[in-house]
Scaffold this motif. Structure first.
Motif, PDB file in Angstrom:
ATOM      1  N   VAL A 396       8.577 -12.363  26.386  1.00  0.00           N
ATOM      2  CA  VAL A 396       9.064 -13.481  27.205  1.00  0.00           C
ATOM      3  C   VAL A 396       8.470 -14.798  26.723  1.00  0.00           C
ATOM      4  N   ILE A 397       7.166 -14.802  26.441  1.00  0.00           N
ATOM      5  CA  ILE A 397       6.522 -16.038  25.972  1.00  0.00           C
ATOM      6  C   ILE A 397       7.111 -16.491  24.642  1.00  0.00           C
ATOM      7  N   MET A 398       7.346 -15.549  23.749  1.00  0.00           N
ATOM      8  CA  MET A 398       7.937 -15.924  22.459  1.00  0.00           C
ATOM      9  C   MET A 398       9.346 -16.458  22.631  1.00  0.00           C
ATOM     10  N   ILE A 400      10.484 -18.050  25.258  1.00  0.00           N
ATOM     11  CA  ILE A 400      10.353 -19.394  25.813  1.00  0.00           C
ATOM     12  C   ILE A 400       9.972 -20.394  24.720  1.00  0.00           C
ATOM     13  N   MET A 401       9.084 -19.963  23.821  1.00  0.00           N
ATOM     14  CA  MET A 401       8.677 -20.830  22.717  1.00  0.00           C
ATOM     15  C   MET A 401       9.869 -21.150  21.813  1.00  0.00           C
ATOM     16  N   VAL A 402      10.650 -20.133  21.475  1.00  0.00           N
ATOM     17  CA  VAL A 402      11.814 -20.335  20.606  1.00  0.00           C
ATOM     18  C   VAL A 402      12.825 -21.254  21.269  1.00  0.00           C
ATOM     19  N   LEU A 403      13.085 -21.039  22.577  1.00  0.00           N
ATOM     20  CA  LEU A 403      14.040 -21.897  23.287  1.00  0.00           C
ATOM     21  C   LEU A 403      13.561 -23.343  23.339  1.00  0.00           C
ATOM     22  N   SER A 404      12.264 -23.548  23.514  1.00  0.00           N
ATOM     23  CA  SER A 404      11.722 -24.911  23.535  1.00  0.00           C
ATOM     24  C   SER A 404      11.889 -25.592  22.184  1.00  0.00           C
ATOM     25  N   LEU A 405      11.612 -24.859  21.100  1.00  0.00           N
ATOM     26  CA  LEU A 405      11.774 -25.429  19.756  1.00  0.00           C
ATOM     27  C   LEU A 405      13.230 -25.740  19.460  1.00  0.00           C
ATOM     28  N   MET A 406      14.112 -24.831  19.850  1.00  0.00           N
ATOM     29  CA  MET A 406      15.542 -25.048  19.595  1.00  0.00           C
ATOM     30  C   MET A 406      16.069 -26.252  20.376  1.00  0.00           C
ATOM     31  N   SER A 407      15.669 -26.374  21.666  1.00  0.00           N
ATOM     32  CA  SER A 407      16.162 -27.495  22.460  1.00  0.00           C
ATOM     33  C   SER A 407      15.594 -28.822  21.951  1.00  0.00           C
ATOM     34  N   HIS A 408      14.330 -28.802  21.509  1.00  0.00           N
ATOM     35  CA  HIS A 408      13.739 -30.024  20.967  1.00  0.00           C
ATOM     36  C   HIS A 408      14.425 -30.434  19.672  1.00  0.00           C
ATOM     37  N   GLY A 409      14.724 -29.458  18.834  1.00  0.00           N
ATOM     38  CA  GLY A 409      15.418 -29.774  17.582  1.00  0.00           C
ATOM     39  C   GLY A 409      16.812 -30.305  17.815  1.00  0.00           C
ATOM     40  N   ALA A 410      17.453 -29.842  18.923  1.00  0.00           N
ATOM     41  CA  ALA A 410      18.802 -30.304  19.237  1.00  0.00           C
ATOM     42  C   ALA A 410      18.805 -31.610  20.022  1.00  0.00           C
ATOM     43  N   GLY A 411      17.617 -32.120  20.333  1.00  0.00           N
ATOM     44  CA  GLY A 411      17.530 -33.391  21.050  1.00  0.00           C
ATOM     45  C   GLY A 411      17.588 -33.270  22.553  1.00  0.00           C
ATOM     46  N   PHE A 412      17.437 -32.050  23.090  1.00  0.00           N
ATOM     47  CA  PHE A 412      17.428 -31.846  24.538  1.00  0.00           C
ATOM     48  C   PHE A 412      15.992 -31.664  25.013  1.00  0.00           C
ATOM     49  N   GLN A 413      15.700 -32.257  26.161  1.00  0.00           N
ATOM     50  CA  GLN A 413      14.359 -32.146  26.708  1.00  0.00           C
ATOM     51  C   GLN A 413      14.246 -31.061  27.773  1.00  0.00           C
ATOM     52  N   THR A 414      15.393 -30.538  28.211  1.00  0.00           N
ATOM     53  CA  THR A 414      15.363 -29.546  29.281  1.00  0.00           C
ATOM     54  C   THR A 414      14.605 -28.305  28.887  1.00  0.00           C
ATOM     55  N   GLY A 415      14.823 -27.849  27.695  1.00  0.00           N
ATOM     56  CA  GLY A 415      14.182 -26.620  27.258  1.00  0.00           C
ATOM     57  C   GLY A 415      12.676 -26.709  27.228  1.00  0.00           C
ATOM     58  N   LEU A 416      12.137 -27.925  27.130  1.00  0.00           N
ATOM     59  CA  LEU A 416      10.688 -28.073  27.118  1.00  0.00           C
ATOM     60  C   LEU A 416      10.082 -27.709  28.464  1.00  0.00           C
ATOM     61  N   SER A 417      10.889 -27.802  29.522  1.00  0.00           N
ATOM     62  CA  SER A 417      10.375 -27.481  30.856  1.00  0.00           C
ATOM     63  C   SER A 417      10.399 -25.993  31.139  1.00  0.00           C
ATOM     64  N   VAL A 418      10.971 -25.204  30.228  1.00  0.00           N
ATOM     65  CA  VAL A 418      11.059 -23.772  30.466  1.00  0.00           C
ATOM     66  C   VAL A 418       9.680 -23.134  30.533  1.00  0.00           C
ATOM     67  N   ALA A 419       8.667 -23.804  29.984  1.00  0.00           N
ATOM     68  CA  ALA A 419       7.314 -23.257  30.051  1.00  0.00           C
ATOM     69  C   ALA A 419       6.810 -23.197  31.488  1.00  0.00           C
ATOM     70  N   LEU A 420       7.465 -23.924  32.380  1.00  0.00           N
ATOM     71  CA  LEU A 420       7.072 -23.889  33.781  1.00  0.00           C
ATOM     72  C   LEU A 420       7.662 -22.692  34.506  1.00  0.00           C
TER      73      LEU A 420
END
Length: 508
Positions: A396-398, A400-420
């Motif tokens: 699950v942690i991995m 979340i990490m992958v989704l955060s990197l993908m959303s950041h690369g695509a210019g979306f900030q929403t995925g960065l909040s998934v760590a919460l």
């Protein structure tokens, strides 16, 4: 005493205490029920202008507000460059002394008070007041005053009606000849009211003058207005000397009590005192913060707003958890909605606050879908329970990490909040769903997953209401009401709403 009766009593006590504190804070402490409520505050300026004696040190003494029923003073400031100040309080009055060693030419001193209306707030002492001695009136004054007092006494039943009758004679227009004699040299309304106090002493009735300002409109130049108070042996009764109307007007701001000597000066020329009043709109939170600094009431002092901002933000979130739990209790015990876990939908809804609802739902489906696939694969490896759950947490942690990197690369900030997202809860939900898959099949998993999303969505809809967030934070005692409701629902054993269709045939 049966358990059912105990539960009813405990719930009733909790709800009564919670609602009692809530109503007290709103009705007595004036904490608003809605966020960003606007209140009207009045700014009162008392400006003293004079010409200083170049050879002697000037002393200026100004009476300040002290007992202010129906109003509360939020802030006081003094504009007196180069002057020393000293405050003294005597009985029901307070004074400010300005002094300076040397001063030349025209001088100007300013006292400013910001006050807010607090209807019903009493400030006058209700203690024992001794009757005054009969004054040593001049002979002709005594005869006329006593005749007027006898006339008023004959047409009254008590001190209240006695005062009304006397005022009607002293302030009637046109003025009677005997009253003109009694009011001789009393030119202003304040002097006439003082004369009424002097005459009432002939009947041994305690009386005094109130001076104050009427705060009903902004005014650059305003004068202190007099009211008359008489003591009936139990309390002070307030009268308008002009009309005889009883009661302290709600918009009357008391400046002095029992003293008409508002300004006293030494070694100055041409002293002048001028009042100006203006109204301003303030946010209720700002007003409450200022009131809390001077509060003597325990409930006013104890507030979450006194905590550091970072802790306030923590409690703004934590206090929503019991409310979300109550929604889950209703959905599971009354409605009969099936969810994965008991209170995991409430924690999931809290994470939606940071990610946004739509993005949170998509992230939840993605993480659960991928995690469930990996969990079913791990089942084939026949791992023990604890290592298997630990592996799911790692997966699950991995993700979340992958989704955060993908959303950041695509210019979306929403995925960065998934760590919460509640990571451990997600891992447990994946484990729980995989067991249900094995025991009851994919349909049951789908049903629980949908129920979890529905429950999380309803909790999210409740806790995201600004009104709900405000009430829970500023009135945390409402959690006692929530607790009482939870205890009551704990005894519910009737049909759930979703079971009515299931057992409908039995009713037929």
């Amino acid at each position: 005493m049966g358990n059912r009766l105990k539960i009813y009593i405990i719930s009733a006590v909790l709800i009564a205490i919670g609602l009692g504190i809530f109503l007290y804070k709103h009705l007595e402490l004036y904490i608003p029920l809605v966020p960003h409520e606007q209140v009207t505050a009045w700014t009162i300026d008392a400006q003293v202008d004079f010409t200083a004696d170049a050879n002697l040190p000037p002393n200026v003494q100004l009476a300040l507000p002290y007992l202010t029923p129906n109003f509360r003073v939020l802030d006081e400031t003094f504009a007196s460059p180069g002057y020393g100040t000293a405050e003294t309080t005597t009985g029901a009055n307070r004074t400010l002394l300005w002094s300076k060693r040397r001063a030349r030419g025209d001088q100007s001193l300013l006292y400013r008070a910001v006050v807010v209306s607090r209807p019903g707030e009493a400030a006058f002492s209700e203690g024992t007041v001794l009757p005054p001695p009969v004054p040593d009136y001049p002979e002709h004054f005594r005869y006329t005053a006593m005749a007027l007092l006898d006339e008023a006494r004959a047409q009254s039943a008590d001190i209240q009606t006695f005062a009304v009758q006397l005022l009607a004679r002293l302030f009637q227009e046109p003025m009677r000849e005997d009253v003109k004699f009694l009011m001789d040299s009393a030119r202003t309304e304040t002097e006439k009211t003082e004369r009424a106090v002097y005459i009432l002493a002939g009947a041994r009735i305690p009386a005094r003058v109130l001076l104050g300002l009427t705060l009903d409109k902004s005014s650059r130049y305003q004068q202190l207005e007099p009211l008359l108070q008489v003591h009936n042996g139990e309390a002070w009764l307030t009268f308008d000397p002009q009309t005889g109307a009883q009661g302290l007007p709600e918009n009357f701001f008391t400046w002095t009590v029992g003293s008409t000597n508002v300004l006293d000066t030494d070694h100055v020329y041409r002293p002048r005192l001028a009042f100006s009043v203006t109204s301003n709109i303030y946010d209720a939170d700002h007003v409450l913060a200022q009131e809390r600094e001077k509060a003597t009431n325990v409930l006013e002092k104890i507030s979450l707003t006194n905590l550091p901002v970072n802790l306030q933000n923590v409690y703004r979130l934590l206090l929503l958890v019991p409310l979300g739990a109550l929604v889950i209790v209703i959905l599971r015990n009354i409605v009969g909605l099936s969810t994965t876990g008991t209170f995991s939908p409430a924690l999931l809804a809290l994470s939606f606050r940071e990610t946004g609802f739509l993005a949170g739902v998509l992230l939840f489906i993605s993480v659960i879908g991928i995690g469930l696939t990996m969990r079913l694969y791990l089942e084939k490896l026949q791992l023990l329970v604890v290592p298997r759950i630990a592996a799911v947490v790692c997966i699950v942690i991995m993700m979340i990490m992958v989704l955060s990197l993908m959303s950041h690369g695509a210019g979306f900030q929403t995925g960065l909040s998934v760590a919460l997202f509640p990571i451990v809860i997600l891992a447990w939900m994946i484990e729980r769903m995989s067991i249900v898959w094995e025991e009851e099949g994919p349909r049951a998993v789908f049903s629980e997953g949908v129920g979890t999303l529905i429950a999380a969505s309803l909790v999210y809809a409740v806790i995201m209401q600004p009104q709900v967030q405000y009430l829970v934070f500023y009135f945390p005692e409402l959690l006692l009401v929530v607790l009482g409701c939870m205890i009551l629902l704990g005894r519910y054993t009737g049909y759930r709403l979703m079971e009515l269709r299931r057992f409908r045939s039995l009713g037929d």
